[in-house]
Design an enzyme around this catalytic site. Structure first.
Site, mmCIF file in Angstrom:
data_model
loop_
_atom_site.group_PDB
_atom_site.id
_atom_site.type_symbol
_atom_site.label_atom_id
_atom_site.label_comp_id
_atom_site.label_asym_id
_atom_site.label_seq_id
_atom_site.Cartn_x
_atom_site.Cartn_y
_atom_site.Cartn_z
ATOM 1 C CB THR A 42 -0.918 0.048 1.246
ATOM 2 O OG1 THR A 42 -0.092 -0.013 2.409
ATOM 3 C CG2 THR A 42 -1.906 -1.102 1.253
ATOM 4 C CB CYS A 46 1.027 2.363 10.500
ATOM 5 S SG CYS A 46 -0.225 2.309 9.220
ATOM 6 C CB CYS A 50 -1.864 1.766 12.917
ATOM 7 S SG CYS A 50 -3.115 2.120 11.644
ATOM 8 C CB CYS A 77 -1.373 5.379 8.194
ATOM 9 S SG CYS A 77 -2.982 4.827 8.752
ATOM 10 C CB CYS A 80 -2.164 5.357 13.165
ATOM 11 S SG CYS A 80 -0.917 5.065 11.901
#
Ligand code: ZN
Length: 365
Positions: A42, A46, A50, A77, A80
């Protein structure tokens, strides 16, 4: 020579990654700021706590700083917000690093603040927010850890006192019961006079090391690599006479493996352990937790009549040398989070699922 050094370095970094991964699985807030994890598929990074779904281990990479993650093209992210770690967290972590390396001197909080690069009142506030400890208490805890390590390495108490800057033995004794759950004199014995035999067995959760004296079981460890388990045994009982014996105390071993596979207890397992009075009380209390249920560190502390000793209870659970027999895996955090497990969170989860008749055990709050 060089490749040997590389091997050691690789080993250390693998161990660190295992620790990081465990923190990620546990969504451990205390790890926030200490490292970041990123997901290859992705391109997002994080903080350990998270709330999003856990990635596959094989898709995960770790970074010490968020800048490193961003240099590699990862984006923060949105859930988070790893780019917004509170300053207080970072201040405490930096202070802990400084203290860990310099525990010989009595702590001067002003000096510490300067080293961290903040004002003294900001340092105090950060500590109040982030930990139950003030800077001096944290320094004491870190010093005690080093003291313990020196004793384990075979230094005498006087030597260890000198090396860690404790003024006198009584100061160690004062603090150690609460923080370590054992006093140095007990600790230094390290199993002296014990004759321990161990045997390896297999289970669906991997290797099982069972060690015992003639009087009872002294250690039950779970893991993948037999050699690693044996070396942990030697660390736990550095002065004991330790020998392997195939097929030793097979009735105890069979009983332990059966319990790992989810069977109800069929026979008593005698224990032969070194423990402080407090550890003994905690471990006895753990043996009262009915199979198929869980409890929390707080409830255990309450049951002992020491509702404020939650941390000491958690420490006693973590130092339990006889997993399964003393079912420390049945203690979880108040929010349902599985907390930690010396033998891996995955194993804790499976043990609980089996005892609860195959129900899925959530690790999420
Ligand atoms: Zn996240």
């Amino acid at each position: 020579m060089n490749s040997e050094r590389n091997l050691v370095a690789n080993h250390a970094s693998r161990r660190r990654e295992t620790r990081y991964w465990e923190a990620v699985l546990a969504r451990d807030r205390r790890a926030d700021g200490a490292f970041f994890f990123a997901v290859r598929s992705t391109s997002i990074y994080c903080r350990p706590s998270c709330p999003a779904r856990r990635p596959l281990r094989t898709n995960t990479v770790f970074f010490r700083t968020r800048q490193e993650a961003e240099r590699q093209g990862y984006r923060p992210c949105r859930r988070c917000k790893p780019d917004q770690i509170p300053v207080a967290t970072l201040v405490v972590q930096r202070a802990a690093q400084v203290l860990e390396n310099e525990v010989d001197e009595p702590v001067n909080v002003n000096l510490l603040a300067r080293r961290v690069g903040v004002r003294t009142d900001a340092l105090r506030r950060a500590f109040r927010q982030q930990t139950g400890l003030n800077p001096k208490q944290l320094a004491a805890a870190l010093r005690l850890r080093r003291f313990k390590r020196l004793l384990r390495q075979g230094h005498g108490i006087a030597d260890a006192l000198y090396a860690t800057g404790y003024g006198s033995a009584s100061r160690v004794y004062e603090g150690s019961d609460a923080q370590l759950g054992m006093t140095p004199a007990t600790y230094q014995k390290g199993g002296r006079g014990m004759q321990i035999k161990y045997t390896m067995s297999k289970s669906s959760l991997g290797q099982v090391l069972v060690a015992a004296t003639e009087r009872g079981v002294s250690a039950v460890y779970l893991g993948d690599a037999p050699r690693k388990l044996v070396s942990e045994l030697r660390q736990e009982y550095p002065h004991a006479e330790i020998a392997t014996e195939k097929g030793a105390f097979s009735e105890w071993v069979n009983e332990i493996v059966a319990r790992i596979e989810g069977s109800a207890p069929r026979r008593e397992l005698p224990l032969d352990l070194q423990a402080t009075a407090f550890q003994r009380r905690v471990w006895q209390e753990l043996q009262r937790i009915p199979r198929g249920t869980t409890t929390t560190y707080k409830q255990v502390a309450k049951a002992l009549g020491k509702p404020r000793a939650v941390r000491a209870v958690a420490q006693a659970c973590a130092s339990n040398p006889v997993s399964i027999v003393v079912p420390c895996h049945r203690v979880v955090r108040a929010d349902g989070n599985l907390a930690g497990y010396r033998w891996g969170l995955g194993r804790k989860q499976k043990l609980l699922e089996r005892e609860q008749g195959g129900a899925e055990v959530s690790r999420v709050a």
